[in-house]
Scaffold this motif. Structure first.
Motif, mmCIF file in Angstrom:
data_model
loop_
_atom_site.group_PDB
_atom_site.id
_atom_site.type_symbol
_atom_site.label_atom_id
_atom_site.label_comp_id
_atom_site.label_asym_id
_atom_site.label_seq_id
_atom_site.Cartn_x
_atom_site.Cartn_y
_atom_site.Cartn_z
ATOM 1 N N THR A 1 -8.350 -4.535 -3.641
ATOM 2 C CA THR A 1 -7.682 -2.913 -3.865
ATOM 3 C C THR A 1 -6.319 -2.877 -3.159
ATOM 4 O O THR A 1 -5.680 -3.744 -2.950
ATOM 5 C CB THR A 1 -8.836 -2.010 -3.317
ATOM 6 N N ARG A 2 -6.052 -1.456 -3.239
ATOM 7 C CA ARG A 2 -4.532 -1.432 -2.689
ATOM 8 C C ARG A 2 -4.533 -0.484 -1.430
ATOM 9 O O ARG A 2 -3.523 0.187 -1.270
ATOM 10 C CB ARG A 2 -3.996 -0.594 -3.957
ATOM 11 N N GLU A 3 -5.537 -0.360 -0.809
ATOM 12 C CA GLU A 3 -5.884 0.477 0.122
ATOM 13 C C GLU A 3 -5.779 0.054 1.676
ATOM 14 O O GLU A 3 -5.734 0.684 2.400
ATOM 15 C CB GLU A 3 -7.262 1.392 -0.097
ATOM 16 N N LEU A 4 -5.926 -1.178 1.745
ATOM 17 C CA LEU A 4 -6.300 -1.746 2.999
ATOM 18 C C LEU A 4 -5.326 -2.556 3.968
ATOM 19 O O LEU A 4 -5.864 -3.132 5.006
ATOM 20 C CB LEU A 4 -7.607 -2.484 3.066
ATOM 21 N N SER A 5 -4.008 -2.259 3.716
ATOM 22 C CA SER A 5 -3.200 -3.185 4.479
ATOM 23 C C SER A 5 -2.851 -2.632 5.685
ATOM 24 O O SER A 5 -3.089 -1.211 6.085
ATOM 25 C CB SER A 5 -1.754 -2.818 3.829
ATOM 26 N N LYS B 1 -7.019 -8.078 1.037
ATOM 27 C CA LYS B 1 -7.551 -6.956 0.639
ATOM 28 C C LYS B 1 -6.463 -5.963 -0.141
ATOM 29 O O LYS B 1 -7.027 -4.983 -0.559
ATOM 30 C CB LYS B 1 -8.216 -6.121 1.864
ATOM 31 N N SER B 2 -5.490 -6.322 -0.349
ATOM 32 C CA SER B 2 -4.444 -5.636 -1.001
ATOM 33 C C SER B 2 -3.318 -6.707 -1.766
ATOM 34 O O SER B 2 -2.707 -7.391 -1.182
ATOM 35 C CB SER B 2 -3.695 -4.932 0.164
ATOM 36 N N ALA B 3 -3.232 -6.169 -3.017
ATOM 37 C CA ALA B 3 -2.372 -7.135 -4.023
ATOM 38 C C ALA B 3 -1.900 -6.390 -5.212
ATOM 39 O O ALA B 3 -2.656 -5.260 -5.438
ATOM 40 C CB ALA B 3 -3.058 -8.434 -4.478
#
Lengths: 325, 325
Positions: free
Chosen positions: A152-156, A213-215
């Motif tokens: 997802t795009r949420e977890l950096s 977890k983020s890409a």
């Protein structure tokens, strides 16, 4: 749909001569004999979906080769799937073409689709054919993915490493060449035009599922897409020396034929930017070796908002914007 | 994608002011923050997929109301799902609009989508926004369906009854009105224009799953779509008296303002034609009553190829063609 009469080409021609071979006789397509298609349930597998559309005179030039257009509609969708950690399974295709489109165009276009389907292992579920005054192609791509294993795009997190696959900016130089905005020797021209006309997706995404977890895929310039990944909440401090320009792009930068900033802010590279915990560095380098792919660690996530190059804040000079929406 | 700058309207405006409310905050859309979306695995449920695209000046007129365009992109897809026996769950939307498109247009268009989403119970997964010189809208619709319970197009048998929902031909009269090809009084004009501009799908499909193994929606004229259902192998002998024209269409036929043949061969009625074993007649009539829907038995499938009206072969005067492809 409906009033689909082509001077040179009937809708039946397009379907039976050129498109039907793309369904690989898969049950899910009903061999194009139903009003739709379906995807089988697979135990504990969700289905990831992307949708990208490309339009003549916007995403490609009016007389670009049909093979290049086919490459682009596939690449932009595969690249989106890859950024979610998903491999493709099937797709739908909405093909809007002008009256004057002929057999040669359709043959070249679908031959390239067939080539890419075999290369990346997916098939055509169905779609729609329309008449329009510009070529316009929309596709939805589908891939199975283990429950909740989508990147997802949420977890950096602060201190996570930021990695980039491949090289950035080559496609943008190809675009400048198409617009006659840069003058370089023939051999380099061929290299960059190929990168612009035939971009290839970085399909490493599904192998990153346990490390990242983020890409995001680079479809709008490295800096712009990195900003989206940072989501307005975090920052990145990049070392200029670590930015992966190709050998040929570096030649142009060194000759001052193009600024590195332009290369960082423009272009559809279809490479992936992803974040990963520091502890995964060795595993990611091993993955790069195994796949014979360049993966570069460019920076870490910092608390201070914005993107910095060697400590100096960089402003995106390309204001375009893209999400799914 | 990319170079999306609108004079009156930014891509961000479109997404955050108008489209985001359409995702109903469903997890599967990632709230439009990822490169794609996903559909959850549901035990023993396959996913049916449709794809329809509508183009300005082909499927609707240049200055048709945005609400009408929204109605059409939803109706043609829902109707395809219904013909497979499937209710909608979610959709992707590819929206190509000219530079000059303004807030009012987008607001009306998305308000209608919102209304239809609530009416038929589905939400927006995501999609793409592009700049183009014609309005062009493509959607993929998705619906869950119990394993292998999709109504296909393969299994009609001789002597099966052929049924039609609703009335046929009203939308075609609306189209003639838009083209100024028919002159009738104002009250009738309003009725037929409404049928053309705001067609509604027959959503009875999912209730037919145990009674019918073969169905198609009428998106290309009753006769043309019936031919596709018969698949070139079988025939139908229709009793003229049983063809379900609306009361208003019958008025025009009786006044010889339009031929019944034209009404049978043209128009996007988005009603369903389906076949069913003779033994199901009572159950289908009960279903019609329960749903307060008109469902008419028009004929049986016969061995002799072709479509006959009171014994006389009818030739389709509309050569258009549509499958998924």
């Amino acid at each position: 749909m409906r009033i689909n009469k082509y001077n040179h080409l009937s809708e039946q021609d397009i379907i039976y001569k050129y498109l039907q071979r793309l369904n690989f006789k898969k049950l899910e397509s009903f061999n194009f004999k139903n009003d739709g298609a379906f995807l089988f349930h697979k135990l504990n597998q969700d289905i990831a979906i992307t949708n990208d559309t490309i339009v003549e005179s916007i995403d490609f030039f009016k007389y670009d080769e049909p093979e290049s257009i086919a490459q682009k509609i596939v690449t932009c969708n595969l690249s989106d799937l890859s950024s979610m950690g998903v491999d493709p399974y099937a797709y739908t295709l909405s093909l809007s073409i002008p009256n004057k489109t002929n057999h040669v165009w359709i043959k070249k276009f679908t031959n390239k689709l067939l080539y890419l389907q075999k290369k990346y292992n997916f098939f055509l579920l169905g779609g729609d054919i329309c008449k329009s005054n510009q070529i316009q192609i929309s596709a939805n791509f589908f891939g199975y993915i283990k429950n909740k294993h989508i990147i997802t795009r949420e977890l950096s997190a602060i201190n996570d490493d930021i990695w980039v696959t491949g090289s950035i900016g080559d496609s943008f130089i190809g675009l400048l060449l198409k617009k006659n905005k840069i003058n370089i020797d023939k051999k380099l021209q061929d290299y960059f035009l190929q990168k612009y006309l035939y971009p290839t997706p970085s399909m490493i995404g599904s192998q990153l599922i346990n490390y990242s977890k983020s890409a995001i895929d680079i479809s709008d310039g490295f800096i712009g897409d990195l900003s989206k990944l940072l989501n307005g909440n975090l920052g990145a401090d990049i070392s200029y020396a670590k930015i992966p320009f190709s050998r040929n792009a570096s030649i142009l930068i060194n000759k001052k034929l193009i600024s590195s900033k332009k290369l960082m802010c423009g272009g559809d590279d279809y490479e992936l930017i992803f974040t990963s915990s520091v502890k995964n560095e060795f595993l990611i380098r091993a993955l790069a070796n195994k796949n014979k792919t360049k993966i570069s660690k460019v920076c870490r996530i910092i608390e201070k908002k914005g993107i910095f190059i060697d400590g100096k804040k960089i402003h995106n000079i390309n204001n375009s914007y893209q999400y799914f929406f």
